[in-house]
Design a protein around this motif. Structure first.
Motif, PDB file in Angstrom:
ATOM      1  N   ILE A  49       0.957  -1.400  -0.304  1.00 50.97           N
ATOM      2  CA  ILE A  49      -0.242   0.283  -0.347  1.00 50.97           C
ATOM      3  C   ILE A  49       1.128   1.154  -0.215  1.00 50.97           C
ATOM      4  N   SER A  50       0.777   1.718  -0.950  1.00 52.04           N
ATOM      5  CA  SER A  50       1.660   3.435  -0.668  1.00 52.04           C
ATOM      6  C   SER A  50       0.435   4.635  -1.510  1.00 52.04           C
ATOM      7  N   TYR A  51       0.311   5.236  -0.438  1.00 49.39           N
ATOM      8  CA  TYR A  51      -1.038   6.400  -0.612  1.00 49.39           C
ATOM      9  C   TYR A  51       0.031   7.167  -0.940  1.00 49.39           C
ATOM     10  N   ASP A  52      -0.681   8.858  -1.675  1.00 47.35           N
ATOM     11  CA  ASP A  52       0.312   9.743  -1.105  1.00 47.35           C
ATOM     12  C   ASP A  52      -1.087  10.685  -0.515  1.00 47.35           C
ATOM     13  N   PRO A  53      -0.606  11.684   0.667  1.00 43.40           N
ATOM     14  CA  PRO A  53      -1.425  12.128   1.500  1.00 43.40           C
ATOM     15  C   PRO A  53      -1.919  13.284   1.027  1.00 43.40           C
ATOM     16  N   THR A  54      -0.657  13.958   0.022  1.00 50.86           N
ATOM     17  CA  THR A  54      -1.600  15.194  -1.007  1.00 50.86           C
ATOM     18  C   THR A  54      -2.675  14.790  -2.185  1.00 50.86           C
ATOM     19  N   THR A  55      -3.116  13.656  -1.927  1.00 57.46           N
ATOM     20  CA  THR A  55      -3.472  12.571  -3.154  1.00 57.46           C
ATOM     21  C   THR A  55      -5.416  13.561  -2.867  1.00 57.46           C
TER      22      THR A  55
END
Ligand SMILES: Cc1ccc(O)c(S)c1
Ligand SMILES: [Zn+2]
Length: 261
Positions: A49-55
């Motif tokens: 899981i790799s999420y970019d919080p700014t999305t």
């Protein structure tokens, strides 16, 4: 038999005035996960899981649940591995919950309900040009399900709970521009996986479900905050947003696999 009682239940259930049953529905969700009937698959990979919080974009009350929506125009927030053949892009997450703590989740484990269930919805942008097209395809979506149980206060969830009064009514939206939903996913890697469907209309059979074995803990005030939301628009007679979960569906000819022994 069990099948027709399911059909009757679907047709009669207040929230899901959906067609009596999806024509040829053989992989509907949610289901009961009978732990002892799940089959360990040693070839299942760990889920990455790799999420970019700014999305993160906004929170929206769509009259069924509240959705936290993400910018899915690039591959900045993705999952890969697990049972998946491609990487899938995060589109939104939302919850299903009950009026009281005795029920609320969509899936059950050995017929036990949790008070709520988180769904992180991802789509296969490698194969399909849009989310709308992916929703119609057997390998179009991947949804991570996380059970919520009553317990300790959840710090990460609180930032979301603090914003809910601003989306109390149907069709209200509030900007929500930095949030990393991986704080809502248990660190334990264990999951069950099976082929299923959306649990809200159009109920399409396009979901690879990845259900985390371990729940996250949230406190009573946080669950109560969900129950203060409304199904109804501002000015209409208020109906509390509770029990927004679909009845259990027949397993039919499916096996639930586990990533753990
Ligand atoms: C795409 C989507 C929308 C709503 C839902 O409850 C689920 S499970 C999936
Ligand atoms: Zn859902």
């Amino acid at each position: 038999g069990a099948c027709c009682s399911y059909r009757l239940r679907n047709a009669l259930h207040p929230l899901w005035q959906s067609p009596l049953s999806i024509p040829g529905g053989s992989r509907q969700s949610p289901i009961n996960i009978q732990w002892r009937d799940s089959v360990y698959d040693p070839f299942l990979k760990p889920l990455k899981i790799s999420y970019d919080p700014t999305t993160c974009l906004h929170i929206w009350n769509n009259g069924y649940s509240f959705l936290v929506e993400f910018d899915d125009s690039t591959d900045r927030s993705i999952i890969v591995g697990g049972p998946l053949e491609n990487q899938y892009r995060l589109k939104q997450f939302h919850f299903h919950w009950g009026a009281i703590n005795e029920w609320g989740s969509e899936h059950t484990v050995d017929s036990k309900f949790y008070p709520a269930e988180l769904h992180l919805v991802h789509w296969n942008a490698v194969v399909y040009p849009s989310f709308e097209e992916a929703v119609m395809e057997g390998n179009g979506l991947a949804v991570i399900g996380v059970f919520l149980k009553l317990g300790a206060h959840h710090e990460g969830l609180q930032t979301l709970v603090d914003a809910l009064p601003a989306v109390k009514h149907k069709d209200t939206v509030i900007e929500f521009d930095v949030f990393d939903p991986s704080c809502l996913i248990p660190s334990c890697p264990d999951y069950w996986t099976y082929a299923g469907s959306l649990t809200t209309p159009p109920l399409t059979e396009s979901v690879t479900w990845i259900i985390k074995k371990k729940p996250i803990e949230v406190d009573e005030n946080q669950l109560e905050a969900f129950r203060m939301l409304l199904f109804t628009s501002d000015g209409e007679e208020e109906k509390r947003m509770v029990d927004n979960f679909r009845p259990l569906q027949p397993l039919m000819n499916r096996t639930v696999r586990s990533s753990f022994q």
